[in-house]
Design a protein around this motif. Structure first.
Motif, PDB file in Angstrom:
ATOM      1  N   ARG A  37       0.857  -1.193   0.000  1.00  0.00           N
ATOM      2  CA  ARG A  37       0.000   0.000   0.000  1.00  0.00           C
ATOM      3  C   ARG A  37       0.886   1.234   0.000  1.00  0.00           C
ATOM      4  O   ARG A  37       2.070   1.163   0.334  1.00  0.00           O
ATOM      5  CB  ARG A  37      -0.899   0.009   1.233  1.00  0.00           C
ATOM      6  N   PRO A  38       0.339   2.375  -0.383  1.00  0.00           N
ATOM      7  CA  PRO A  38       1.135   3.606  -0.346  1.00  0.00           C
ATOM      8  C   PRO A  38       1.478   3.996   1.088  1.00  0.00           C
ATOM      9  O   PRO A  38       0.863   3.504   2.042  1.00  0.00           O
ATOM     10  CB  PRO A  38       0.202   4.648  -0.994  1.00  0.00           C
ATOM     11  N   ALA A  39       2.449   4.862   1.232  1.00  0.00           N
ATOM     12  CA  ALA A  39       2.813   5.354   2.556  1.00  0.00           C
ATOM     13  C   ALA A  39       1.607   6.026   3.203  1.00  0.00           C
ATOM     14  O   ALA A  39       0.949   6.866   2.586  1.00  0.00           O
ATOM     15  CB  ALA A  39       3.973   6.337   2.453  1.00  0.00           C
ATOM     16  N   PRO A  40       1.276   5.666   4.443  1.00  0.00           N
ATOM     17  CA  PRO A  40       0.119   6.267   5.110  1.00  0.00           C
ATOM     18  C   PRO A  40       0.395   7.706   5.539  1.00  0.00           C
ATOM     19  O   PRO A  40       1.551   8.144   5.620  1.00  0.00           O
ATOM     20  CB  PRO A  40      -0.097   5.365   6.322  1.00  0.00           C
ATOM     21  N   ASP A  41      -0.647   8.415   5.841  1.00  0.00           N
ATOM     22  CA  ASP A  41      -0.538   9.775   6.347  1.00  0.00           C
ATOM     23  C   ASP A  41       0.256   9.742   7.653  1.00  0.00           C
ATOM     24  O   ASP A  41      -0.153   9.088   8.612  1.00  0.00           O
ATOM     25  CB  ASP A  41      -1.938  10.333   6.589  1.00  0.00           C
ATOM     26  N   PRO A  42       1.399  10.434   7.728  1.00  0.00           N
ATOM     27  CA  PRO A  42       2.202  10.388   8.962  1.00  0.00           C
ATOM     28  C   PRO A  42       1.415  10.820  10.194  1.00  0.00           C
ATOM     29  O   PRO A  42       1.597  10.261  11.283  1.00  0.00           O
ATOM     30  CB  PRO A  42       3.351  11.352   8.677  1.00  0.00           C
ATOM     31  N   GLU A 221      11.154   4.441  11.882  1.00  0.00           N
ATOM     32  CA  GLU A 221      10.754   5.519  12.788  1.00  0.00           C
ATOM     33  C   GLU A 221      11.275   6.871  12.313  1.00  0.00           C
ATOM     34  O   GLU A 221      10.550   7.873  12.331  1.00  0.00           O
ATOM     35  CB  GLU A 221      11.264   5.234  14.194  1.00  0.00           C
ATOM     36  N   THR A 222      12.540   6.906  11.903  1.00  0.00           N
ATOM     37  CA  THR A 222      13.133   8.167  11.454  1.00  0.00           C
ATOM     38  C   THR A 222      12.370   8.726  10.267  1.00  0.00           C
ATOM     39  O   THR A 222      12.056   9.923  10.211  1.00  0.00           O
ATOM     40  CB  THR A 222      14.609   7.955  11.083  1.00  0.00           C
ATOM     41  N   ALA A 223      12.049   7.878   9.310  1.00  0.00           N
ATOM     42  CA  ALA A 223      11.311   8.324   8.123  1.00  0.00           C
ATOM     43  C   ALA A 223       9.922   8.824   8.508  1.00  0.00           C
ATOM     44  O   ALA A 223       9.464   9.871   8.002  1.00  0.00           O
ATOM     45  CB  ALA A 223      11.216   7.192   7.107  1.00  0.00           C
ATOM     46  N   LEU A 224       9.232   8.102   9.375  1.00  0.00           N
ATOM     47  CA  LEU A 224       7.908   8.549   9.811  1.00  0.00           C
ATOM     48  C   LEU A 224       7.991   9.898  10.508  1.00  0.00           C
ATOM     49  O   LEU A 224       7.179  10.805  10.229  1.00  0.00           O
ATOM     50  CB  LEU A 224       7.299   7.512  10.760  1.00  0.00           C
ATOM     51  N   ALA A 257       9.314  -0.292  -0.846  1.00  0.00           N
ATOM     52  CA  ALA A 257       7.865  -0.203  -0.657  1.00  0.00           C
ATOM     53  C   ALA A 257       7.285   1.063  -1.276  1.00  0.00           C
ATOM     54  O   ALA A 257       6.063   1.208  -1.353  1.00  0.00           O
ATOM     55  CB  ALA A 257       7.529  -0.247   0.838  1.00  0.00           C
ATOM     56  N   GLY A 258       8.155   1.980  -1.702  1.00  0.00           N
ATOM     57  CA  GLY A 258       7.704   3.240  -2.284  1.00  0.00           C
ATOM     58  C   GLY A 258       7.326   4.283  -1.258  1.00  0.00           C
ATOM     59  O   GLY A 258       6.686   5.282  -1.595  1.00  0.00           O
ATOM     60  N   TRP A 259       7.763   4.080   0.009  1.00  0.00           N
ATOM     61  CA  TRP A 259       7.414   5.030   1.066  1.00  0.00           C
ATOM     62  C   TRP A 259       8.411   6.178   1.181  1.00  0.00           C
ATOM     63  O   TRP A 259       8.100   7.217   1.759  1.00  0.00           O
ATOM     64  CB  TRP A 259       7.283   4.307   2.408  1.00  0.00           C
ATOM     65  N   ILE A 260       9.628   6.007   0.684  1.00  0.00           N
ATOM     66  CA  ILE A 260      10.595   7.096   0.560  1.00  0.00           C
ATOM     67  C   ILE A 260      11.194   7.035  -0.839  1.00  0.00           C
ATOM     68  O   ILE A 260      11.089   6.015  -1.528  1.00  0.00           O
ATOM     69  CB  ILE A 260      11.718   7.022   1.624  1.00  0.00           C
TER      70      ILE A 260
END
Length: 378
Positions: A37-42, A221-224, A257-260
């Protein structure tokens, strides 16, 4: 309960569980889970389960947990960087990241007794999480281990086994005990009795892939905390590479995953005189010197040496060696600024200054550093 299978990236052999391949190579998970799934809303991401909130990336479950993870990411103006405060974990170091996933795997396998070798922090973490899981633990430590870390191991109900000689002698004694227990179990086990429940199971922070699955949560965690944006660079202490490789694997999984969008540069900091990665990159002269202050990263033969070098190459990273003086000076600055860390922790901020002086980093780059261990344990 079952645990995911392991695979050797060198020879391709697969195992239900084993601490290293029969060919001698470290094992990895046969599959790396990734969210579909796409990266969720932080702002909407639920972090109430700590680092286990990133279960979509984690191969182990259910967790043996003490609520670890989601350590603060704070601005450090004097260093023009962000510090991730890994020393606020339950046992006072980032090693809890790997301990929770490793002991979770042990519990899923039905392990009765686990064994680890450590200069202090990893042993305390494994002992504590083993206690949480109701698993017996034996922790092999150097005879020179600091009293605070020895007390932490004993208070968790684990048995410390002190060994004389250099750090490698501790690992050798531990491995001998693991292999002796495995031989004994193989001789005495019945056909319907899993060998792993009788033998000492090696919960190694250097060998066990579950440990690296845990330290990868540093990246998640850092990315979030940065709204799914990786920093330009991360500067980390580098011994066995448990956090260094964990960060690499975590950021790589986020990218896959396409989150960053991309990977940060990974810049290592080693102790002068015990800097095998620096020596491999820049020669013996660059690794020479002495650094007794950073005892936690004095690892002459890291198990995953080639993987560390590959991670440096893949991220356009580097590694440098630092002596005791800049580390001790940096430690004083950290304490004066309110960051109460142990000496090894000061290696990364000291390296940040050195990287900037050498022009490896400029003032415009966005940098994150983990502060890896608490001063309360010194």
């Amino acid at each position: 309960m079952t645990a995911p299978s392991l695979r050797c990236p060198d020879c391709g052999a697969t195992y239900a569980d084993r601490w290293r391949c029969e060919c001698g190579h470290p094992l990895e998970y046969a599959e790396q889970p990734l969210p579909d799934r796409p990266a969720p809303d932080p702002a909407a991401f639920d972090t109430r389960d700590g680092l286990w909130s990133f279960g979509e990336f984690l191969p182990e479950s259910p967790p043996v947990t003490l609520g670890e993870g989601m350590t603060p990411l704070v601005d450090a103006e004097a260093w023009d960087a962000q510090f991730k405060l890994e020393y606020v974990f339950p046992t006072g170091s980032f090693k809890d990241r790997g301990a929770t996933t490793t002991v979770s795997r042990a519990a899923a396998l039905g392990v009765d007794t686990l064994v680890e070798d450590s200069s202090g922090n990893a042993g305390a973490a494994i002992a504590t999480y083993a206690a949480r899981a109701g698993i017996d633990a034996e922790i092999y430590v150097p005879a020179s281990v600091k009293d605070a870390k020895l007390r932490a191991i004993r208070r968790a109900g684990a048995t410390p086994v002190r060994t004389e000689g250099p750090r490698q002698a501790t690992t050798d004694a531990c491995v001998e005990a693991v292999e002796r227990a495995a031989r004994s179990a193989a001789e005495g086990a019945s056909c319907d009795e899993p060998r792993v429940t009788r033998a000492g199971w090696y919960a190694s922070h250097a060998w066990n892939p579950a440990f690296f699955a845990g330290t990868a949560t540093f990246a998640y965690e850092t990315a979030l905390q940065r709204d799914w944006e990786a920093p330009d660079a991360v500067v980390l202490p580098l011994g066995h590479g448990t956090l260094f490789l964990g960060a690499y694997r975590g950021f790589r999984a986020l990218r896959d995953a396409g989150w960053i969008d991309g990977l940060p540069r990974l810049l290592g900091a080693q102790a002068a005189g015990t800097a095998p990665i620096v020596e491999a990159l820049h020669g013996a002269d660059a690794a020479a010197g002495d650094n007794d202050a950073a005892d936690g990263i004095q690892i002459p033969e890291p198990v995953r040496r080639e993987q560390i070098l590959d991670a440096i190459d893949d991220t356009d990273g580097d590694a440098i060696a630092l002596g005791s003086d800049p580390v001790e000076s940096e430690l004083a600055d950290l304490h004066a600024a309110g960051f109460y860390t142990e000496p090894t922790c000061a290696v990364a901020p000291a390296a940040l200054r050195e990287y900037r002086e050498r022009g490896v980093l400029d003032g415009d780059e966005d940098v994150v550093l983990p502060l890896t261990g608490s001063g309360l344990k010194t």
